[in-house]
Design a protein around this motif. Structure first.
Motif, PDB file in Angstrom:
ATOM      1  N   GLU A   1      -3.226  -7.813  -0.257  1.00  0.00           N
ATOM      2  CA  GLU A   1      -3.673  -6.663  -1.035  1.00  0.00           C
ATOM      3  C   GLU A   1      -3.407  -5.341  -0.315  1.00  0.00           C
ATOM      4  OE1 GLU A   1      -4.608  -7.078  -4.043  1.00  0.00           O
ATOM      5  OE2 GLU A   1      -4.658  -9.265  -3.940  1.00  0.00           O
ATOM      6  N   GLU A   2      -3.105  -4.313  -1.095  1.00  0.00           N
ATOM      7  CA  GLU A   2      -2.800  -2.993  -0.548  1.00  0.00           C
ATOM      8  C   GLU A   2      -4.048  -2.268  -0.050  1.00  0.00           C
ATOM      9  OE1 GLU A   2       0.105   0.770  -1.757  1.00  0.00           O
ATOM     10  OE2 GLU A   2      -0.504  -0.702  -3.261  1.00  0.00           O
TER      11      GLU A   2
ATOM     12  N   ASN B   1       3.914  -5.016   1.469  1.00  0.00           N
ATOM     13  CA  ASN B   1       2.626  -4.521   1.964  1.00  0.00           C
ATOM     14  C   ASN B   1       2.312  -5.046   3.365  1.00  0.00           C
ATOM     15  OD1 ASN B   1       1.872  -2.890  -0.210  1.00  0.00           O
ATOM     16  ND2 ASN B   1       0.993  -4.612  -1.340  1.00  0.00           N
TER      17      ASN B   1
ATOM     18  N   LYS C   1       3.926  -2.600   5.660  1.00  0.00           N
ATOM     19  CA  LYS C   1       3.177  -1.341   5.585  1.00  0.00           C
ATOM     20  C   LYS C   1       1.879  -1.440   6.377  1.00  0.00           C
ATOM     21  CE  LYS C   1       4.865   0.028   0.987  1.00  0.00           C
ATOM     22  NZ  LYS C   1       4.468   0.272  -0.427  1.00  0.00           N
ATOM     23  N   PHE C   2       1.212  -2.577   6.261  1.00  0.00           N
ATOM     24  CA  PHE C   2      -0.042  -2.772   6.997  1.00  0.00           C
ATOM     25  C   PHE C   2       0.192  -2.690   8.502  1.00  0.00           C
ATOM     26  CE2 PHE C   2      -2.868  -5.645   9.323  1.00  0.00           C
ATOM     27  CZ  PHE C   2      -4.105  -5.093   9.020  1.00  0.00           C
TER      28      PHE C   2
ATOM     29  N   ASP D   1       5.959  -9.981   1.204  1.00  0.00           N
ATOM     30  CA  ASP D   1       5.444  -8.794   0.524  1.00  0.00           C
ATOM     31  C   ASP D   1       5.657  -7.552   1.391  1.00  0.00           C
ATOM     32  OD1 ASP D   1       3.862  -6.830  -0.736  1.00  0.00           O
ATOM     33  OD2 ASP D   1       2.391  -8.318  -1.384  1.00  0.00           O
TER      34      ASP D   1
ATOM     35  N   ILE E   1      -4.481  -1.446   3.642  1.00  0.00           N
ATOM     36  CA  ILE E   1      -3.725  -0.313   4.168  1.00  0.00           C
ATOM     37  C   ILE E   1      -4.521   0.973   3.990  1.00  0.00           C
ATOM     38  CG2 ILE E   1      -1.566   0.994   3.980  1.00  0.00           C
ATOM     39  CD1 ILE E   1      -0.341  -1.604   2.771  1.00  0.00           C
ATOM     40  N   THR E   2      -5.110   1.129   2.817  1.00  0.00           N
ATOM     41  CA  THR E   2      -5.936   2.312   2.541  1.00  0.00           C
ATOM     42  C   THR E   2      -7.115   2.392   3.498  1.00  0.00           C
ATOM     43  OG1 THR E   2      -5.337   2.182   0.196  1.00  0.00           O
ATOM     44  CG2 THR E   2      -7.274   3.502   0.760  1.00  0.00           C
TER      45      THR E   2
END
Length: 237
Positions: A140-141, A202, A205-206, A200, A144-145
Motif C-alpha cells: 500500500e502507498e 511503491n 518509492k518506500f 510494485d 510512503i505517506t
C-alpha cells in the motif's frame, strides 16, 4: 518441503538463506507437528521439534512465494536478501536508540514490520504470480505517506543543512547512517525489478523515502544527544 512467513502470510519456499524475514521453517508434518509416520502412535511419545534446516536449497536454488524455483543469485533473492540486511541493521540501531530513550524507536519497529511486507512483494514476481498471490502481497502507498509525515516532523526541529555531513554524530546517529546506506543498496536492487514489471513501484518509492527518513532521524539523534556532526572538508591538493 518447507514453509515461510512474510508479514504473517504463508508461502512456499526452499531456502532463502539468511532471509531478513525472520521466519521459522517447518518440515512437512502432521496436524500436531509430528512426522507423517508418527501419526496414530502413543501420545506419550515426545513430539519432535521442527528443524531449522531443510536442505532444499543445497543445490543453489530457492522458491519464490509463487512456488517458482530460481537461482539464489537471482535479482529477486538479491532484493529480498538486501532487505533482510536492512531490517537487521535497523534492529541493531534500535538497541542503541532505545538505550538513549529516543521516542522514534517505535517508528523503527513499525518500519521493520513494513519491511516484512516489502519482502512479501519482492518474493512474488508478477511474471509467475496469480491473482491470489498478488492480493496477499499488495503493497500500500499509505506507508510512503506516513514516512513523509515523520520526515517533516523531525526536519522542522533540525537546523538547516549548510554543508555536506559525514556519517557521524554519536553511536545512535552513526548506526542510523549505516542503515541509510544499506537502504540505498536495497533500493538499487529493487529498481530493476520495478523496471521489468516484476514488483510494485511503491516498493521502490518506500525504500527511497525510507533512506530520507533514516538520514533525518540520524541527524535528529545527534542533536538530541548533543553530539557534533562531522562536516565534509575538501582536502587541499
Amino acid at each position: 518441503m518447507a514453509v515461510w512467513v512474510f508479514g504473517g502470510r504463508f508461502g512456499l519456499r526452499g531456502h532463502l538463506g539468511a532471509c531478513r524475514l525472520l521466519c521459522l521453517r517447518f518440515q512437512s508434518r502432521g496436524p500436531q507437528g509430528e512426522e507423517d509416520g508418527d501419526r496414530g502412535q502413543s501420545s506419550s511419545k515426545a513430539r519432535r521439534l521442527p528443524k531449522i534446516y531443510t536442505r532444499t536449497g543445497d543445490k543453489g536454488f530457492s522458491s519464490t512465494f509463487t512456488g517458482e524455483r530460481r537461482p539464489k543469485d537471482d535479482q529477486v533473492f538479491e532484493a529480498v536478501g538486501t532487505t533482510d540486511e536492512l531490517s537487521s541493521a535497523i534492529g541493531f540501531a534500535m538497541e542503541l536508540i532505545t538505550e538513549k530513550g529516543h521516542t522514534f524507536a517505535e517508528e523503527l519497529q513499525k518500519i521493520q514490520c513494513t519491511l516484512q511486507d516489502v519482502g512479501s512483494a519482492l518474493a512474488t514476481p508478477r511474471s509467475s504470480a496469480r491473482e491470489a498471490h498478488l492480493k496477499h502481497t499488495a503493497f500500500e502507498e499509505g506507508t510512503i505517506t506516513e514516512l513523509e509525515q515523520w520526515i517533516d516532523k523531525y526536519s522542522s526541529q533540525l537546523p538547516p543543512l549548510t554543508a555536506f555531513i559525514l556519517p557521524s554524530g554519536g553511536k545512535s546517529s552513526s548506526a542510523l547512517h549505516f542503515c541509510r546506506a544499506v537502504c540505498r543498496r536495497a533500493e538499487r536492487r529493487v529498481v530493476p525489478l520495478v523496471q521489468t514489471g516484476e514488483t510494485d513501484a511503491n516498493v521502490a518509492k518506500f525504500l527511497n523515502r525510507l533512506s530520507d527518513y533514516l538520514f533525518t532521524v540520524a541527524r535528529y539523534a545527534a542533536m538530541k544527544e548533543g553530539s557534533q556532526e562531522k562536516i565534509y572538508k575538501k582536502r587541499d591538493v
